[in-house]
Design a protein around this motif. Sequence first.
Motif, PDB file in Angstrom:
ATOM      1  N   ASP A 106     -15.919 116.908  78.218  1.00  0.00           N
ATOM      2  CA  ASP A 106     -15.914 116.113  79.435  1.00  0.00           C
ATOM      3  C   ASP A 106     -14.725 115.151  79.517  1.00  0.00           C
ATOM      4  N   TRP A 107     -13.712 115.376  78.677  1.00  0.00           N
ATOM      5  CA  TRP A 107     -12.496 114.570  78.679  1.00  0.00           C
ATOM      6  C   TRP A 107     -11.361 115.352  79.342  1.00  0.00           C
ATOM      7  N   THR A 108     -10.498 114.640  80.057  1.00  0.00           N
ATOM      8  CA  THR A 108      -9.296 115.224  80.635  1.00  0.00           C
ATOM      9  C   THR A 108      -8.106 114.769  79.812  1.00  0.00           C
ATOM     10  N   LEU A 109      -7.384 115.727  79.254  1.00  0.00           N
ATOM     11  CA  LEU A 109      -6.198 115.429  78.458  1.00  0.00           C
ATOM     12  C   LEU A 109      -5.028 115.176  79.402  1.00  0.00           C
ATOM     13  N   VAL A 110      -4.403 114.020  79.250  1.00  0.00           N
ATOM     14  CA  VAL A 110      -3.260 113.641  80.068  1.00  0.00           C
ATOM     15  C   VAL A 110      -2.009 113.735  79.200  1.00  0.00           C
ATOM     16  N   ARG A 111      -1.058 114.510  79.662  1.00  0.00           N
ATOM     17  CA  ARG A 111       0.212 114.655  78.942  1.00  0.00           C
ATOM     18  C   ARG A 111       1.331 114.091  79.816  1.00  0.00           C
ATOM     19  N   PRO A 112       2.439 113.666  79.215  1.00  0.00           N
ATOM     20  CA  PRO A 112       3.584 113.231  80.023  1.00  0.00           C
ATOM     21  C   PRO A 112       4.138 114.408  80.836  1.00  0.00           C
ATOM     22  N   ALA A 113       4.860 114.093  81.900  1.00  0.00           N
ATOM     23  CA  ALA A 113       5.522 115.131  82.689  1.00  0.00           C
ATOM     24  C   ALA A 113       6.590 115.807  81.839  1.00  0.00           C
ATOM     25  N   GLU A 114       7.095 116.932  82.298  1.00  0.00           N
ATOM     26  CA  GLU A 114       8.112 117.672  81.537  1.00  0.00           C
ATOM     27  C   GLU A 114       9.341 116.828  81.228  1.00  0.00           C
ATOM     28  N   ASP A 115       9.670 115.889  82.110  1.00  0.00           N
ATOM     29  CA  ASP A 115      10.833 115.026  81.869  1.00  0.00           C
ATOM     30  C   ASP A 115      10.492 113.828  80.985  1.00  0.00           C
ATOM     31  N   GLY A 116       9.233 113.749  80.511  1.00  0.00           N
ATOM     32  CA  GLY A 116       8.804 112.684  79.611  1.00  0.00           C
ATOM     33  C   GLY A 116       8.234 111.466  80.292  1.00  0.00           C
ATOM     34  N   THR A 117       8.241 111.434  81.619  1.00  0.00           N
ATOM     35  CA  THR A 117       7.693 110.267  82.302  1.00  0.00           C
ATOM     36  C   THR A 117       6.173 110.253  82.186  1.00  0.00           C
ATOM     37  N   LEU A 118       5.656 109.058  82.098  1.00  0.00           N
ATOM     38  CA  LEU A 118       4.212 108.864  81.972  1.00  0.00           C
ATOM     39  C   LEU A 118       3.600 108.647  83.354  1.00  0.00           C
ATOM     40  N   PRO A 119       2.372 109.102  83.562  1.00  0.00           N
ATOM     41  CA  PRO A 119       1.734 108.876  84.863  1.00  0.00           C
ATOM     42  C   PRO A 119       1.372 107.400  85.045  1.00  0.00           C
ATOM     43  N   LEU A 120       1.201 107.000  86.280  1.00  0.00           N
ATOM     44  CA  LEU A 120       0.711 105.662  86.583  1.00  0.00           C
ATOM     45  C   LEU A 120      -0.796 105.647  86.366  1.00  0.00           C
ATOM     46  N   VAL A 121      -1.341 104.498  86.036  1.00  0.00           N
ATOM     47  CA  VAL A 121      -2.782 104.370  85.834  1.00  0.00           C
ATOM     48  C   VAL A 121      -3.525 104.801  87.094  1.00  0.00           C
ATOM     49  N   GLY A 172      -9.729 107.377  75.911  1.00  0.00           N
ATOM     50  CA  GLY A 172      -9.361 107.865  74.603  1.00  0.00           C
ATOM     51  C   GLY A 172      -7.842 107.899  74.523  1.00  0.00           C
ATOM     52  N   VAL A 173      -7.331 107.874  73.329  1.00  0.00           N
ATOM     53  CA  VAL A 173      -5.884 107.900  73.113  1.00  0.00           C
ATOM     54  C   VAL A 173      -5.556 109.034  72.166  1.00  0.00           C
ATOM     55  N   TRP A 174      -4.459 109.748  72.454  1.00  0.00           N
ATOM     56  CA  TRP A 174      -4.007 110.752  71.503  1.00  0.00           C
ATOM     57  C   TRP A 174      -2.676 110.312  70.905  1.00  0.00           C
ATOM     58  N   LEU A 175      -2.570 110.572  69.604  1.00  0.00           N
ATOM     59  CA  LEU A 175      -1.378 110.217  68.842  1.00  0.00           C
ATOM     60  C   LEU A 175      -0.524 111.454  68.609  1.00  0.00           C
ATOM     61  N   ALA A 176       0.763 111.307  68.795  1.00  0.00           N
ATOM     62  CA  ALA A 176       1.725 112.360  68.461  1.00  0.00           C
ATOM     63  C   ALA A 176       2.002 112.275  66.962  1.00  0.00           C
ATOM     64  N   PRO A 177       2.559 113.328  66.367  1.00  0.00           N
ATOM     65  CA  PRO A 177       2.813 113.305  64.927  1.00  0.00           C
ATOM     66  C   PRO A 177       3.713 112.167  64.460  1.00  0.00           C
ATOM     67  N   ASP A 178       4.559 111.654  65.342  1.00  0.00           N
ATOM     68  CA  ASP A 178       5.458 110.577  64.931  1.00  0.00           C
ATOM     69  C   ASP A 178       4.944 109.186  65.296  1.00  0.00           C
ATOM     70  N   ASN A 179       3.717 109.091  65.811  1.00  0.00           N
ATOM     71  CA  ASN A 179       3.115 107.775  66.069  1.00  0.00           C
ATOM     72  C   ASN A 179       2.552 107.208  64.777  1.00  0.00           C
ATOM     73  N   GLU A 180       2.536 105.908  64.689  1.00  0.00           N
ATOM     74  CA  GLU A 180       2.018 105.225  63.515  1.00  0.00           C
ATOM     75  C   GLU A 180       0.557 104.847  63.756  1.00  0.00           C
ATOM     76  N   PRO A 181      -0.387 105.391  62.996  1.00  0.00           N
ATOM     77  CA  PRO A 181      -1.797 105.085  63.243  1.00  0.00           C
ATOM     78  C   PRO A 181      -2.147 103.605  63.075  1.00  0.00           C
ATOM     79  N   ALA A 182      -1.391 102.877  62.279  1.00  0.00           N
ATOM     80  CA  ALA A 182      -1.666 101.448  62.097  1.00  0.00           C
ATOM     81  C   ALA A 182      -1.528 100.683  63.411  1.00  0.00           C
ATOM     82  N   ASP A 183      -0.730 101.209  64.334  1.00  0.00           N
ATOM     83  CA  ASP A 183      -0.491 100.521  65.597  1.00  0.00           C
ATOM     84  C   ASP A 183      -1.702 100.527  66.529  1.00  0.00           C
ATOM     85  N   ILE A 184      -2.712 101.322  66.237  1.00  0.00           N
ATOM     86  CA  ILE A 184      -3.876 101.408  67.118  1.00  0.00           C
ATOM     87  C   ILE A 184      -5.134 100.783  66.503  1.00  0.00           C
ATOM     88  N   VAL A 185      -5.032 100.334  65.274  1.00  0.00           N
ATOM     89  CA  VAL A 185      -6.201  99.804  64.557  1.00  0.00           C
ATOM     90  C   VAL A 185      -6.876  98.663  65.310  1.00  0.00           C
TER      91      VAL A 185
END
Length: 180
Positions: free
Chosen positions: A14-29, A61-74
């Motif tokens: 029941d979750w919708t995964l939101v990804r950045p656009a192809e050019d890397g821009t993030l959607p507005l809330v 919910g938040v998804w982390l990319a492989p290069d994100n630091e998990p400590a930043d979300i604690v």
Amino acid sequence: MASIIKNRAIVDDDWTLVRPAEDGTLPLVSELPAGKVLVPFALWQVERDALVASRGAAEIGVWLAPDNEPADIVGDFDKLALIAVDFPVFRDGRGYSIGRLLRERYGYKGELRAIGDVLRDQITFMFRCGFDSYALRADKDFNDALKAFDDFSVQYQGAVDTSPLFRRRAAQAGADKVPA
């Protein structure tokens, strides 16, 4: 509605995964779909307050990319219903480390989901690193993937789910010697 494996069962996602656009821009809330959304960590970092105000912790919910630091979300665990880790390609194993860090070092107790290029061959190892839900790649069979949990009858190494075999054997040997 898509399906996932959660707690060793196939369930509706029941979750919708939101990804950045192809050019890397993030959607507005304001552009996010209704319902529960799984947003990129980059969007969470810049729009945390707006997301919490507009949705509440049960819907974010938040998804982390492989290069994100998990400590930043604690510090935000209490604001999130789900944390996901992206496995962009099969051969990228950084997500396993992120899962273990979230569970063992930072004490995350909520749902931890593997997303991206998730295959049957990885599920046992993801489980051992603390993942409890899996969004399989679209071309994979969920019933076949469930069998991965039974691939190994004994785990030698210690992980999130168990201590090393030598410690379990030593504890059993000690229990056998204790007088009744």
